[in-house]
Design a protein around this motif. Structure first.
Motif, short mmCIF file in Angstrom:
data_model
loop_
_atom_site.label_atom_id
_atom_site.label_comp_id
_atom_site.label_asym_id
_atom_site.label_seq_id
_atom_site.Cartn_x
_atom_site.Cartn_y
_atom_site.Cartn_z
N LEU A 104 0.86 -1.17 0.00
CA LEU A 104 0.00 0.00 0.00
C LEU A 104 0.90 1.22 0.00
O LEU A 104 1.58 1.51 0.99
CB LEU A 104 -0.92 -0.02 1.22
CG LEU A 104 -1.92 1.11 1.35
CD1 LEU A 104 -2.82 1.19 0.12
CD2 LEU A 104 -2.76 0.92 2.61
N GLN A 105 0.91 1.90 -1.11
CA GLN A 105 1.82 3.02 -1.36
C GLN A 105 1.64 4.13 -0.33
O GLN A 105 0.54 4.63 -0.12
CB GLN A 105 1.57 3.55 -2.77
CG GLN A 105 2.54 4.57 -3.24
CD GLN A 105 2.19 5.00 -4.65
OE1 GLN A 105 1.08 5.39 -4.94
NE2 GLN A 105 3.18 4.93 -5.51
N GLY A 106 2.73 4.49 0.35
CA GLY A 106 2.71 5.60 1.30
C GLY A 106 2.01 5.30 2.62
O GLY A 106 1.75 6.21 3.40
N PHE A 107 1.71 4.04 2.89
CA PHE A 107 1.01 3.66 4.13
C PHE A 107 1.85 4.05 5.33
O PHE A 107 3.04 3.79 5.40
CB PHE A 107 0.75 2.16 4.13
CG PHE A 107 0.17 1.61 5.41
CD1 PHE A 107 -1.05 2.04 5.87
CD2 PHE A 107 0.87 0.67 6.13
CE1 PHE A 107 -1.59 1.53 7.04
CE2 PHE A 107 0.35 0.14 7.31
CZ PHE A 107 -0.89 0.57 7.75
N TYR A 108 1.20 4.73 6.33
CA TYR A 108 1.96 5.14 7.50
C TYR A 108 1.18 5.09 8.81
O TYR A 108 1.77 5.25 9.89
CB TYR A 108 2.53 6.55 7.33
CG TYR A 108 1.50 7.66 7.36
CD1 TYR A 108 1.22 8.35 8.53
CD2 TYR A 108 0.78 8.01 6.21
CE1 TYR A 108 0.28 9.36 8.57
CE2 TYR A 108 -0.16 9.02 6.24
CZ TYR A 108 -0.40 9.69 7.41
OH TYR A 108 -1.34 10.68 7.45
N PHE A 109 -0.12 4.83 8.79
CA PHE A 109 -0.89 4.91 10.03
C PHE A 109 -2.15 4.07 9.91
O PHE A 109 -2.75 3.98 8.85
CB PHE A 109 -1.27 6.38 10.28
CG PHE A 109 -1.70 6.69 11.69
CD1 PHE A 109 -0.76 6.85 12.69
CD2 PHE A 109 -3.04 6.82 12.00
CE1 PHE A 109 -1.16 7.16 13.99
CE2 PHE A 109 -3.44 7.14 13.30
CZ PHE A 109 -2.49 7.30 14.29
N LEU A 110 -2.52 3.43 11.02
CA LEU A 110 -3.72 2.61 11.07
C LEU A 110 -4.47 2.93 12.36
O LEU A 110 -3.86 3.00 13.43
CB LEU A 110 -3.35 1.12 11.06
CG LEU A 110 -4.52 0.15 11.13
CD1 LEU A 110 -5.08 -0.08 9.73
CD2 LEU A 110 -4.09 -1.17 11.74
#
Length: 114
Positions: A104-110
């Protein structure tokens, strides 16, 4: 005239701050681990399909393995309880347009939601 320029400047700053940010919300289904790589995949966070998020084995997709383990726990808890999660990315790719089986491109927070 100065006020108009200030309003335009603030509007441009606000647009820039949100440019390239996409959030996807849904109940995760099919939370999976790739046995060879340790990658965490999610079959569905509607409308996203088969997103590869991170790896519990080593740093991947800009996320450390220890943080990825936390994400995996949150995803499994959400899946088991039917709760939604929200993914945050620094990307312009919309949720349904994300290519399956890719990180997932640029994924940084959930975030685990209600």
């Amino acid at each position: 005239m100065v006020v108009k320029k200030l309003v335009v400047y603030i509007a441009l700053l606000a647009a820039t701050a949100h440019a390239g940010a996409v959030s996807c919300i849904g109940v995760p289904k099919g939370v999976s681990l790739d046995g060879e790589t340790g990658d965490v995949l999610v079959e569905e966070i509607s409308p996203m399909r088969w997103a590869r998020l991170c790896s519990i084995r080593n740093d991947a997709n800009g996320i450390t393995a220890s943080v990825c383990k936390g994400y995996l726990s949150a995803l499994l808890a959400a899946q088991a309880s039917g709760r939604s999660v929200m993914t945050y990315t620094r990307s312009t790719v919309e949720c349904g347009a994300h290519p399956p089986w890719q990180f997932l491109q640029g994924f940084y927070f959930l975030t685990l939601l209600n």
